[in-house]
Design a protein around this motif. Structure first.
Motif, PDB file in Angstrom:
ATOM      1  N   GLU A  15      -4.378   7.834  -4.122  1.00 29.09           N
ATOM      2  CA  GLU A  15      -3.698   8.949  -4.620  1.00 29.09           C
ATOM      3  C   GLU A  15      -4.213  10.472  -4.492  1.00 29.09           C
ATOM      4  N   ARG A  20      -1.844   1.148  -0.859  1.00 25.52           N
ATOM      5  CA  ARG A  20      -2.715   1.130  -2.004  1.00 25.52           C
ATOM      6  C   ARG A  20      -2.909  -0.354  -2.079  1.00 25.52           C
ATOM      7  N   PHE A  21      -4.214  -0.913  -2.511  1.00 30.43           N
ATOM      8  CA  PHE A  21      -4.474  -2.357  -2.909  1.00 30.43           C
ATOM      9  C   PHE A  21      -5.261  -2.620  -4.114  1.00 30.43           C
ATOM     10  N   THR A  59      -6.063   2.285  -5.314  1.00 28.66           N
ATOM     11  CA  THR A  59      -5.089   3.300  -5.807  1.00 28.66           C
ATOM     12  C   THR A  59      -5.677   4.702  -6.327  1.00 28.66           C
TER      13      THR A  59
END
Lengths: 90, 243
Positions: B219, B239-240, B215
């Motif tokens: 971002e 995202r993971f 994440t």
């Protein structure tokens, strides 16, 4: 853990019977629209909350229900648009 | 895009192999699999003898109509699912998989716009699937990859990506955050905004951009891409976290 709408594609497919990451949700708070994949998703052991990427309102809530059931609600969604064949949204 | 309904399937492990020091490549045979687009993912569900179930999402490294499904799983120490997949699972074992999932984060051939792939760590898996399909289909769209990874040895699909690049089908750039090869042009460190701008398609090429990673990585990169002037709707992110 903060993720995004891709992370709840599986549980949502259990609810809707299909992949809905390209379905468009309109937020009942700020009236902005976004595909489910773009929602901010917070995953905990108790379930997941998908929040509006614009105003952070809780849009969808998914969690374990009694037995093997899934509990699902859409507290912040004023409309959900689904296309029959899920064409590319971009 | 072919319509491929998501459903539960029984997957039998056909082979396992070392991907990196912390990751394993797992090839499943799934007789009922409808195939999947490049970039899609699936959920793996494990059931303990006492009935306790745990599931996690993994991106699929393979694509197309094949009944063969390839994952590359990085171990998250202390995780509920990934340590089992990386250390315990053996050829012949069966797991339940749910998919294919994620029609948003997929690439399909036949589009004119250049493609920019940006990976953080094991986030390269769905992007590798896109680059592999692009190469296999002889698609003419120009492809670039920017791959941020701890060390050269931690690269997933390292030799496959090098082969695709050697065929002129991919321009790959690497950023090493912990250790660099001898003679590398810079010290280890995270991707910077300037490095991102230098290694990716300029705004006027109107690339389709796929960013996958943890994440904070996703971002940071997505914000920089927007600041650089890329259309927010051309930037697709996944995202993971968790294992």
């Amino acid at each position: 853990m903060k993720l995004d709408g891709n992370a709840i594609a599986g549980p949502l497919a259990e609810v809707f019977g299909r992949d809905v990451t390209l379905a468009v949700m309109t937020c009942s708070g700020c009236h902005e629209s976004a595909v489910i994949a773009r929602a901010m998703v917070y995953v905990t052991a108790m379930g997941s909350v998908a929040r509006c990427p614009t105003c952070d309102r809780a849009l969808l809530v998914l969690g374990p229900g009694p037995g093997a059931r899934i509990r699902f609600s859409m507290p912040g969604v004023s409309s959900l648009e689904l296309t029959p064949d899920e064409p590319d949204a971009a | 895009m072919t319509h491929r309904p998501a459903a539960w399937h029984a997957a039998t492990v056909r082979s396992v192999s070392r991907e990196t020091a912390s990751a394993r490549r797992i090839e499943f045979e799934v007789p009922t699999w409808p195939g999947n687009d490049a970039g899609a993912h699936l959920d793996v569900r494990l059931t303990a003898p006492d009935g306790y179930q745990a599931s996690r999402s993994y991106s699929i490294a393979s694509s197309g109509d094949s009944r063969r499904v390839v994952l590359a799983v990085d171990e998250v120490p202390g995780g509920e699912v990934s340590p089992f997949l990386v250390h315990e699972l053996q050829p012949g074992d069966q797991v339940e998989i749910h998919g294919p999932l994620g029609a948003y984060f997929v690439w399909t051939p036949g589009d004119e716009r250049p493609v920019q792939l940006i990976a953080g760590g094991s986030g390269v898996v769905p992007l590798y699937a896109m680059a592999e399909l692009h190469d296999r289909e002889q698609d003419s769209t120009p492809f670039r990859l920017l791959y941020s990874v701890r060390t050269p040895d931690d690269r997933f699909f390292a030799s496959e990506l090098e082969q695709i690049a050697a065929r002129g089908r991919l321009e790959a750039s690497y950023v090493y955050t912990r250790a660099v090869p001898a003679g590398w042009h810079s010290a280890p460190g995270r991707v910077t905004r300037d490095a991102l701008a230098a290694a990716t398609w300029p705004v006027d090429r109107r690339p389709r951009i796929y960013v996958c990673g943890p994440t904070p990585f996703v971002e940071t990169v997505a914000d920089w891409l927007t600041e650089l002037g890329h259309e927010p709707r051309a930037i697709r992110t996944e995202r993971f976290g968790g294992g």
